[in-house]
Design a protein around this motif. Structure first.
Motif, PDB file in Angstrom:
ATOM      1  N   ASN A 272      64.644  24.862  19.447  1.00  0.00           N
ATOM      2  CA  ASN A 272      64.483  25.412  17.673  1.00  0.00           C
ATOM      3  C   ASN A 272      65.623  24.403  17.582  1.00  0.00           C
ATOM      4  O   ASN A 272      64.891  23.932  16.112  1.00  0.00           O
ATOM      5  N   LYS A 273      66.617  23.819  17.671  1.00  0.00           N
ATOM      6  CA  LYS A 273      67.492  22.354  16.774  1.00  0.00           C
ATOM      7  C   LYS A 273      66.318  21.453  16.659  1.00  0.00           C
ATOM      8  O   LYS A 273      67.023  20.576  15.600  1.00  0.00           O
ATOM      9  N   HIS A 274      64.896  21.423  17.129  1.00  0.00           N
ATOM     10  CA  HIS A 274      64.383  20.116  17.083  1.00  0.00           C
ATOM     11  C   HIS A 274      63.317  20.565  15.537  1.00  0.00           C
ATOM     12  O   HIS A 274      63.012  20.439  14.959  1.00  0.00           O
ATOM     13  N   LEU A 275      63.128  22.634  16.505  1.00  0.00           N
ATOM     14  CA  LEU A 275      61.731  22.298  15.766  1.00  0.00           C
ATOM     15  C   LEU A 275      62.152  22.880  13.603  1.00  0.00           C
ATOM     16  O   LEU A 275      61.304  22.750  13.206  1.00  0.00           O
ATOM     17  N   ASN A 276      63.186  23.268  14.169  1.00  0.00           N
ATOM     18  CA  ASN A 276      64.546  23.513  12.866  1.00  0.00           C
ATOM     19  C   ASN A 276      63.764  22.368  11.244  1.00  0.00           C
ATOM     20  O   ASN A 276      63.896  22.743  10.587  1.00  0.00           O
ATOM     21  N   LYS A 277      63.918  21.466  11.879  1.00  0.00           N
ATOM     22  CA  LYS A 277      63.406  19.656  11.453  1.00  0.00           C
ATOM     23  C   LYS A 277      62.599  20.661  10.571  1.00  0.00           C
ATOM     24  O   LYS A 277      62.099  20.499   9.334  1.00  0.00           O
ATOM     25  N   LEU A 278      61.711  21.010  11.049  1.00  0.00           N
ATOM     26  CA  LEU A 278      59.654  21.220  10.244  1.00  0.00           C
ATOM     27  C   LEU A 278      59.560  22.782   9.653  1.00  0.00           C
ATOM     28  O   LEU A 278      59.130  23.449   9.355  1.00  0.00           O
ATOM     29  N   ASN A 279      61.247  22.874   9.667  1.00  0.00           N
ATOM     30  CA  ASN A 279      61.294  24.791   9.454  1.00  0.00           C
ATOM     31  C   ASN A 279      60.380  25.917  10.493  1.00  0.00           C
ATOM     32  O   ASN A 279      59.687  26.874   9.823  1.00  0.00           O
ATOM     33  N   LEU A 280      60.345  25.718  11.507  1.00  0.00           N
ATOM     34  CA  LEU A 280      59.841  26.686  11.996  1.00  0.00           C
ATOM     35  C   LEU A 280      60.560  26.859  13.160  1.00  0.00           C
ATOM     36  O   LEU A 280      62.178  26.974  13.503  1.00  0.00           O
ATOM     37  N   GLU A 281      60.342  28.160  14.103  1.00  0.00           N
ATOM     38  CA  GLU A 281      61.735  28.688  14.852  1.00  0.00           C
ATOM     39  C   GLU A 281      60.333  29.313  16.123  1.00  0.00           C
ATOM     40  O   GLU A 281      59.604  30.150  15.602  1.00  0.00           O
ATOM     41  N   VAL A 282      61.071  29.035  16.920  1.00  0.00           N
ATOM     42  CA  VAL A 282      61.091  29.760  17.873  1.00  0.00           C
ATOM     43  C   VAL A 282      61.684  31.367  19.000  1.00  0.00           C
ATOM     44  O   VAL A 282      62.780  31.378  19.061  1.00  0.00           O
ATOM     45  N   THR A 283      60.996  31.999  19.223  1.00  0.00           N
ATOM     46  CA  THR A 283      61.699  33.562  19.562  1.00  0.00           C
ATOM     47  C   THR A 283      60.849  33.616  20.825  1.00  0.00           C
ATOM     48  O   THR A 283      61.695  34.526  21.728  1.00  0.00           O
ATOM     49  N   GLU A 284      59.285  33.896  21.583  1.00  0.00           N
ATOM     50  CA  GLU A 284      58.957  33.803  22.611  1.00  0.00           C
ATOM     51  C   GLU A 284      58.440  32.689  23.056  1.00  0.00           C
ATOM     52  O   GLU A 284      57.779  31.965  22.422  1.00  0.00           O
ATOM     53  N   LEU A 285      59.514  32.274  24.005  1.00  0.00           N
ATOM     54  CA  LEU A 285      59.086  30.227  24.859  1.00  0.00           C
ATOM     55  C   LEU A 285      57.072  30.882  25.866  1.00  0.00           C
ATOM     56  O   LEU A 285      56.300  30.520  25.288  1.00  0.00           O
ATOM     57  N   GLU A 286      57.031  31.810  26.310  1.00  0.00           N
ATOM     58  CA  GLU A 286      55.872  32.301  26.557  1.00  0.00           C
ATOM     59  C   GLU A 286      54.235  31.874  26.052  1.00  0.00           C
ATOM     60  O   GLU A 286      53.519  31.774  25.775  1.00  0.00           O
ATOM     61  N   SER A 287      54.812  32.836  24.591  1.00  0.00           N
ATOM     62  CA  SER A 287      53.628  32.455  23.766  1.00  0.00           C
ATOM     63  C   SER A 287      53.802  31.728  22.812  1.00  0.00           C
ATOM     64  O   SER A 287      52.736  31.574  22.312  1.00  0.00           O
ATOM     65  N   GLN A 288      54.642  31.358  21.932  1.00  0.00           N
ATOM     66  CA  GLN A 288      54.571  31.006  20.696  1.00  0.00           C
ATOM     67  C   GLN A 288      54.466  29.226  21.310  1.00  0.00           C
ATOM     68  O   GLN A 288      53.832  27.943  20.563  1.00  0.00           O
ATOM     69  N   PHE A 289      54.222  28.704  22.850  1.00  0.00           N
ATOM     70  CA  PHE A 289      53.909  27.112  22.997  1.00  0.00           C
ATOM     71  C   PHE A 289      52.797  28.118  23.707  1.00  0.00           C
ATOM     72  O   PHE A 289      52.110  26.430  24.929  1.00  0.00           O
ATOM     73  N   ALA A 290      51.941  28.727  24.044  1.00  0.00           N
ATOM     74  CA  ALA A 290      50.807  28.934  24.521  1.00  0.00           C
ATOM     75  C   ALA A 290      49.618  27.950  24.205  1.00  0.00           C
ATOM     76  O   ALA A 290      48.383  27.820  24.484  1.00  0.00           O
ATOM     77  N   ASP A 291      49.830  27.844  22.655  1.00  0.00           N
ATOM     78  CA  ASP A 291      48.527  27.362  22.247  1.00  0.00           C
ATOM     79  C   ASP A 291      48.281  25.870  21.879  1.00  0.00           C
ATOM     80  O   ASP A 291      47.925  24.818  21.386  1.00  0.00           O
ATOM     81  N   GLY A 292      50.309  25.224  22.251  1.00  0.00           N
ATOM     82  CA  GLY A 292      50.466  23.692  22.610  1.00  0.00           C
ATOM     83  C   GLY A 292      50.806  22.970  21.218  1.00  0.00           C
ATOM     84  O   GLY A 292      50.989  21.918  21.676  1.00  0.00           O
ATOM     85  N   VAL A 293      50.034  23.416  20.040  1.00  0.00           N
ATOM     86  CA  VAL A 293      50.842  23.152  18.595  1.00  0.00           C
ATOM     87  C   VAL A 293      52.544  23.019  18.826  1.00  0.00           C
ATOM     88  O   VAL A 293      53.259  21.726  18.217  1.00  0.00           O
ATOM     89  N   TYR A 294      53.610  23.271  18.793  1.00  0.00           N
ATOM     90  CA  TYR A 294      55.078  23.685  18.740  1.00  0.00           C
ATOM     91  C   TYR A 294      55.440  22.456  19.861  1.00  0.00           C
ATOM     92  O   TYR A 294      55.956  21.507  19.655  1.00  0.00           O
ATOM     93  N   LEU A 295      54.420  22.414  21.027  1.00  0.00           N
ATOM     94  CA  LEU A 295      54.457  21.630  21.812  1.00  0.00           C
ATOM     95  C   LEU A 295      54.498  19.832  21.821  1.00  0.00           C
ATOM     96  O   LEU A 295      55.214  18.476  21.877  1.00  0.00           O
ATOM     97  N   VAL A 296      53.373  19.754  21.138  1.00  0.00           N
ATOM     98  CA  VAL A 296      52.727  18.280  20.396  1.00  0.00           C
ATOM     99  C   VAL A 296      54.063  17.840  19.557  1.00  0.00           C
ATOM    100  O   VAL A 296      54.467  16.660  19.622  1.00  0.00           O
ATOM    101  N   LEU A 297      54.535  19.265  18.319  1.00  0.00           N
ATOM    102  CA  LEU A 297      55.465  18.703  17.836  1.00  0.00           C
ATOM    103  C   LEU A 297      56.995  18.537  17.711  1.00  0.00           C
ATOM    104  O   LEU A 297      57.381  17.356  17.450  1.00  0.00           O
TER     105      LEU A 297
END
Length: 371
Positions: A272-297
């Motif tokens: 979140n320290k990094h994704l917050n720069k795009l106004n994005l936030e993660v609360t569930e690791l397994e589900s929110q990274f499952a489609d690969g979008v957040y991993l790429v960003l």
């Protein structure tokens, strides 16, 4: 890996506004000529099943006839085996061959070697030599090109000796021989390739639970006896990839769930320290990274570059699109100097917590000091 076309993606305008610039990346493409392969099989394999002129039961008789003919001149108790044509036409068996062919071609791309047919292209030892040298880092002292049958067998003997010396100490059962490979026994050729894939932990996913029926003809007291034997070529992915070995994350999940939560919170804080720069936030690791979008960003943010939207699916809807995104993120990790993740893209997409934790912990270890 194919690159998705921008026209196939649904664009999220509000999301696009959060991204600023682009970085051009090379596209990879791969062409396969099915027509060439069919033509080659038609010319070189007249005894293989024909979907037009022979029914499965007719083809089985042809195969048995060939097997029996081979056995007529053999000594007492001699044995011959042949793949049952019904198994040869099995979709899962064909898929296993396709995966192995793609893997070999990818490994030997720099040598400009293209395999089309496992039986026809591997029996003389030439491709096996190059493949083993690439995987093991060893250089074999064998003739580069051999035309005669004797020369081919001599070369194949040296190649298999090197392979067996590499595999046997690790408990592998040697199910192949010079004769079985040189006579184009597809089952033993595939058994050898599967062993190499597993031993060298190739970054591919073999079809699970693939078994075939083998027709065995044995000469006993002058009479030919036939039987069917089931041969298991692959097992479960977990066993084949060695991911059944326990590690720190297994221990955390089984015995220290409180500590596991601490690890998860630390990783969430990191991403979140990094994704917050795009106004994005993660609360569930397994589900929110499952489609690969957040991993790429996340990789773009950690490496300080923007990634063109045509390189990945911004709003993936189907399994293949999610696999593409995670695989692409893995490529970005390797481009950044990280080792190839042990986890498979399919594991992350299928919400496997341990696999996702391993990937994110690897990022945390390498980028924890990045602001």
């Amino acid at each position: 890996m194919s690159t998705p076309q921008s026209g196939k993606m649904k664009k999220d305008e509000s999301f696009l506004g959060k991204l600023g610039g682009t970085l051009v990346r090379k596209k990879k493409s791969k062409e396969v000529s099915d027509l060439h392969e069919e033509g080659r099989n038609a010319v070189n394999s007249p005894l293989q099943p024909s979907s037009v002129s022979l029914l499965p039961e007719d083809t089985l008789l042809v195969s048995l006839s060939e097997c029996i003919t081979m056995s007529l001149s053999t000594e007492e108790n001699a044995e011959r085996s042949m793949l049952d044509p019904l198994s040869r036409n099995s979709p899962r068996f064909k898929e296993l061959q396709r995966v192995l062919i793609d893997w070999i071609n990818n490994e030997l791309e720099e040598d400009r070697i293209i395999v089309k047919d496992l039986e026809e292209d591997l029996y003389d030892g030439q491709v096996l030599q190059k493949l083993f040298e690439k995987l093991s880092g060893q250089k074999l002292n064998v003739a580069e090109v051999t035309q005669s049958e004797i020369g081919q067998k001599q070369k194949l003997q040296k190649v298999l000796e090197a392979v067996n010396e590499f595999l046997r100490p690790h408990g592998w059962t040697i199910e192949w021989s010079v004769d079985s490979i040189h006579t184009k026994n597809l089952v033993t050729i595939i058994s050898l390739l599967v062993a190499l894939v597993m031993h060298f932990q190739a970054p591919i996913r073999l079809p699970e639970q693939v078994s075939v029926q083998v027709v065995v003809v044995k000469k006993r007291e002058g009479i030919l006896q036939t039987s069917h034997v089931t041969k298991e070529l692959t097992t479960s992915t977990e066993i084949m990839t060695g991911r059944f070995e326990r590690d720190a994350f297994d221990t955390l999940l089984d015995h220290a769930p409180d500590k596991l939560n601490i690890v998860k919170k630390s990783l969430i804080t990191f991403v979140n320290k990094h994704l917050n720069k795009l106004n994005l936030e993660v609360t569930e690791l397994e589900s929110q990274f499952a489609d690969g979008v957040y991993l790429v960003l996340l990789m773009g943010l950690l490496e300080d570059y923007f990634i063109p939207l045509y390189n990945f699916f911004l709003t993936p809807e189907i399994f293949e699109q999610k696999i593409h995104n995670v695989s692409f993120a893995f490529e970005l990790m390797q481009d950044g100097g990280l080792r190839k993740p042990k986890a498979q893209p399919e594991d992350v997409v299928n919400l496997n917590l341990k696999s996702t934790l391993r990937v994110l912990y690897n990022l945390f270890t390498n980028y924890k000091n990045v602001e």
